[in-house]
Design a protein around this motif. Structure first.
Motif, PDB file in Angstrom:
ATOM      1  N   LEU A   1       1.106  11.064   2.471  1.00  0.00           N
ATOM      2  CA  LEU A   1       1.509  11.972   3.546  1.00  0.00           C
ATOM      3  C   LEU A   1       0.842  13.322   3.368  1.00  0.00           C
ATOM      4  O   LEU A   1       0.804  13.848   2.256  1.00  0.00           O
ATOM      5  N   LYS A   2       0.334  13.895   4.442  1.00  0.00           N
ATOM      6  CA  LYS A   2      -0.281  15.216   4.370  1.00  0.00           C
ATOM      7  C   LYS A   2       0.714  16.254   4.856  1.00  0.00           C
ATOM      8  O   LYS A   2       1.249  16.148   5.953  1.00  0.00           O
ATOM      9  N   ILE A   3       0.979  17.230   4.022  1.00  0.00           N
ATOM     10  CA  ILE A   3       1.875  18.321   4.397  1.00  0.00           C
ATOM     11  C   ILE A   3       1.149  19.619   4.117  1.00  0.00           C
ATOM     12  O   ILE A   3       1.001  20.006   2.962  1.00  0.00           O
TER      13      ILE A   3
ATOM     14  N   VAL B   1      16.251   4.472  -1.827  1.00  0.00           N
ATOM     15  CA  VAL B   1      15.142   5.200  -1.218  1.00  0.00           C
ATOM     16  C   VAL B   1      15.288   6.682  -1.553  1.00  0.00           C
ATOM     17  O   VAL B   1      16.325   7.279  -1.262  1.00  0.00           O
ATOM     18  N   PRO B   2      14.281   7.288  -2.189  1.00  0.00           N
ATOM     19  CA  PRO B   2      14.405   8.700  -2.564  1.00  0.00           C
ATOM     20  C   PRO B   2      14.339   9.632  -1.353  1.00  0.00           C
ATOM     21  O   PRO B   2      13.677   9.327  -0.368  1.00  0.00           O
TER      22      PRO B   2
ATOM     23  N   THR C   1      10.558   9.935  -8.298  1.00  0.00           N
ATOM     24  CA  THR C   1      12.029   9.901  -8.313  1.00  0.00           C
ATOM     25  C   THR C   1      12.558   8.472  -8.377  1.00  0.00           C
ATOM     26  O   THR C   1      13.554   8.192  -9.049  1.00  0.00           O
ATOM     27  N   ALA C   2      11.871   7.579  -7.659  1.00  0.00           N
ATOM     28  CA  ALA C   2      12.380   6.213  -7.523  1.00  0.00           C
ATOM     29  C   ALA C   2      12.098   5.344  -8.747  1.00  0.00           C
ATOM     30  O   ALA C   2      12.613   4.234  -8.843  1.00  0.00           O
TER      31      ALA C   2
ATOM     32  N   MET D   1       7.385  18.070  11.499  1.00  0.00           N
ATOM     33  CA  MET D   1       7.913  19.366  11.065  1.00  0.00           C
ATOM     34  C   MET D   1       7.810  20.388  12.187  1.00  0.00           C
ATOM     35  O   MET D   1       8.739  21.173  12.409  1.00  0.00           O
TER      36      MET D   1
ATOM     37  N   SER E   1      10.666   8.526   2.864  1.00  0.00           N
ATOM     38  CA  SER E   1       9.542   7.627   3.117  1.00  0.00           C
ATOM     39  C   SER E   1       9.993   6.207   2.808  1.00  0.00           C
ATOM     40  O   SER E   1      10.270   5.865   1.666  1.00  0.00           O
ATOM     41  N   ILE E   2      10.122   5.397   3.847  1.00  0.00           N
ATOM     42  CA  ILE E   2      10.630   4.038   3.644  1.00  0.00           C
ATOM     43  C   ILE E   2       9.474   3.108   3.311  1.00  0.00           C
ATOM     44  O   ILE E   2       8.528   2.978   4.086  1.00  0.00           O
ATOM     45  N   GLN E   3       9.527   2.502   2.145  1.00  0.00           N
ATOM     46  CA  GLN E   3       8.419   1.653   1.703  1.00  0.00           C
ATOM     47  C   GLN E   3       8.878   0.268   1.315  1.00  0.00           C
ATOM     48  O   GLN E   3       8.075  -0.627   1.140  1.00  0.00           O
TER      49      GLN E   3
ATOM     50  N   LEU F   1      12.858  14.689   3.621  1.00  0.00           N
ATOM     51  CA  LEU F   1      11.833  13.696   3.944  1.00  0.00           C
ATOM     52  C   LEU F   1      12.173  12.376   3.259  1.00  0.00           C
ATOM     53  O   LEU F   1      12.419  12.324   2.063  1.00  0.00           O
TER      54      LEU F   1
ATOM     55  N   THR G   1       5.247   4.844   7.734  1.00  0.00           N
ATOM     56  CA  THR G   1       3.836   4.430   7.625  1.00  0.00           C
ATOM     57  C   THR G   1       3.694   3.092   6.926  1.00  0.00           C
ATOM     58  O   THR G   1       2.829   2.276   7.296  1.00  0.00           O
ATOM     59  N   ALA G   2       4.528   2.885   5.909  1.00  0.00           N
ATOM     60  CA  ALA G   2       4.363   1.697   5.072  1.00  0.00           C
ATOM     61  C   ALA G   2       4.933   0.427   5.710  1.00  0.00           C
ATOM     62  O   ALA G   2       4.717  -0.671   5.198  1.00  0.00           O
TER      63      ALA G   2
ATOM     64  N   GLN H   1       7.392   4.144  -4.908  1.00  0.00           N
ATOM     65  CA  GLN H   1       8.708   3.491  -4.885  1.00  0.00           C
ATOM     66  C   GLN H   1       8.624   2.025  -5.267  1.00  0.00           C
ATOM     67  O   GLN H   1       9.632   1.389  -5.516  1.00  0.00           O
ATOM     68  N   VAL H   2       7.416   1.487  -5.263  1.00  0.00           N
ATOM     69  CA  VAL H   2       7.289   0.063  -5.548  1.00  0.00           C
ATOM     70  C   VAL H   2       6.708  -0.124  -6.948  1.00  0.00           C
ATOM     71  O   VAL H   2       6.124   0.780  -7.512  1.00  0.00           O
TER      72      VAL H   2
ATOM     73  N   PRO I   1       1.922   4.771   0.917  1.00  0.00           N
ATOM     74  CA  PRO I   1       1.484   5.733   1.930  1.00  0.00           C
ATOM     75  C   PRO I   1       1.224   7.117   1.354  1.00  0.00           C
ATOM     76  O   PRO I   1       1.882   7.520   0.385  1.00  0.00           O
TER      77      PRO I   1
ATOM     78  N   ASP J   1       9.606   8.669   7.381  1.00  0.00           N
ATOM     79  CA  ASP J   1       8.233   8.179   7.471  1.00  0.00           C
ATOM     80  C   ASP J   1       8.211   6.663   7.329  1.00  0.00           C
ATOM     81  O   ASP J   1       8.725   6.115   6.355  1.00  0.00           O
TER      82      ASP J   1
ATOM     83  N   VAL K   1       3.830  13.549   9.523  1.00  0.00           N
ATOM     84  CA  VAL K   1       4.840  14.449   8.959  1.00  0.00           C
ATOM     85  C   VAL K   1       4.671  15.875   9.477  1.00  0.00           C
ATOM     86  O   VAL K   1       5.643  16.537   9.837  1.00  0.00           O
ATOM     87  N   GLU K   2       3.421  16.329   9.530  1.00  0.00           N
ATOM     88  CA  GLU K   2       3.184  17.717   9.964  1.00  0.00           C
ATOM     89  C   GLU K   2       3.676  17.944  11.390  1.00  0.00           C
ATOM     90  O   GLU K   2       4.341  18.939  11.666  1.00  0.00           O
TER      91      GLU K   2
ATOM     92  N   ARG L   1       0.856  -1.168   0.000  1.00  0.00           N
ATOM     93  CA  ARG L   1       0.000   0.000   0.000  1.00  0.00           C
ATOM     94  C   ARG L   1       0.899   1.226   0.000  1.00  0.00           C
ATOM     95  O   ARG L   1       1.796   1.336   0.836  1.00  0.00           O
TER      96      ARG L   1
ATOM     97  N   ASP M   1       5.433  11.851  -6.358  1.00  0.00           N
ATOM     98  CA  ASP M   1       6.873  11.837  -6.585  1.00  0.00           C
ATOM     99  C   ASP M   1       7.278  10.513  -7.225  1.00  0.00           C
ATOM    100  O   ASP M   1       6.980   9.441  -6.703  1.00  0.00           O
TER     101      ASP M   1
END
Lengths: 136, 136
Positions: A7-9, B4-5, A50-51, B110, B16-18, B14, B50-51, A18-19, A5, B48, B106-107, A3, A48
């Motif tokens: 994120l709310k910013i 990981v980006p 990037t990955a 921060m 995010s590890i997924q 930031l 979450t995942a 990433q997957v 994730p 993060d 995340v919020e 799943r 994003d």
């Protein structure tokens, strides 16, 4: 099932893909994102990539679908972090990512959404009465 | 190898590890992050998770290492998005995530970094002369 994730910013939802996206993961992401947009009232979605080494037609279509869903829910979608090689491949494949706005990185994407909301705010004054009816 | 980006948002990086972290991915992330902190001059790192369904001792150690590296480079690390089940498992395993600060999302992370920087700024006035020598 994996799943992605969300994120709310501030006023923006950030999704970092990433997957490898399977059908199931993509549908889940669309549903989760739609729910989060409604629940949070966010007006911007940043995706994003990037990955990602490869953006094929499946991922391209998923991005378009997410952009369309977000638009219906009054949120703008910006795809950020596209690698040069990915852009070249997309053009070579004839995939134009219709209706998707792009930015170089997350920060620029946020600026783009902020600027675009400000524009709408200016123009919005006389659109207020316009009513749209959607039939399923 | 998966990478990981690292996303830059304002003064914060930031991550995010997924994906499942292999030794190689973890080392690469530590190197990338250290480079980005130096290159951008950011003072905060938000990780993060979450995942992640599971945080085992390997991931716990990786988080501690990242926090230590960031600290040396004058950046604060906050881990966000830990699931309740993960927290319970961590405690049951006796892993206390030493030296790692956490926040709900995340919020909040921060806000935590911003508040902690403001504090340092207040206290920093007379610490300026202190010199630390590190021997390898």
């Amino acid at each position: 099932m994996e799943r992605v994730p969300i994120l709310k910013i501030g006023d923006i939802l950030l999704v970092s893909i990433q997957v490898d996206m399977s059908d199931q993961t993509a549908i889940q992401l669309q549903e989760d994102l739609a729910e989060r947009i409604v629940a949070t009232g966010c007006h911007g979605v940043i995706i994003d990539i990037t990955a990602l080494d490869i953006v094929d037609s499946f991922v391209g279509r998923m991005l378009s679908t997410i952009a369309s869903i977000s638009k219906v829910l009054d949120a703008e979608t910006v795809v950020v972090g596209m690698r040069p090689a990915v852009a070249i491949t997309l053009v070579e494949l004839g995939l134009s990512l219709n209706g998707i706005r792009t930015a170089l990185n997350v920060e620029r994407g946020m600026e783009l959404i902020a600027a675009s909301r400000a524009d709408e705010w200016d123009e919005g004054a006389d659109d207020e009465d316009t009513e749209t009816t959607a039939t399923a």
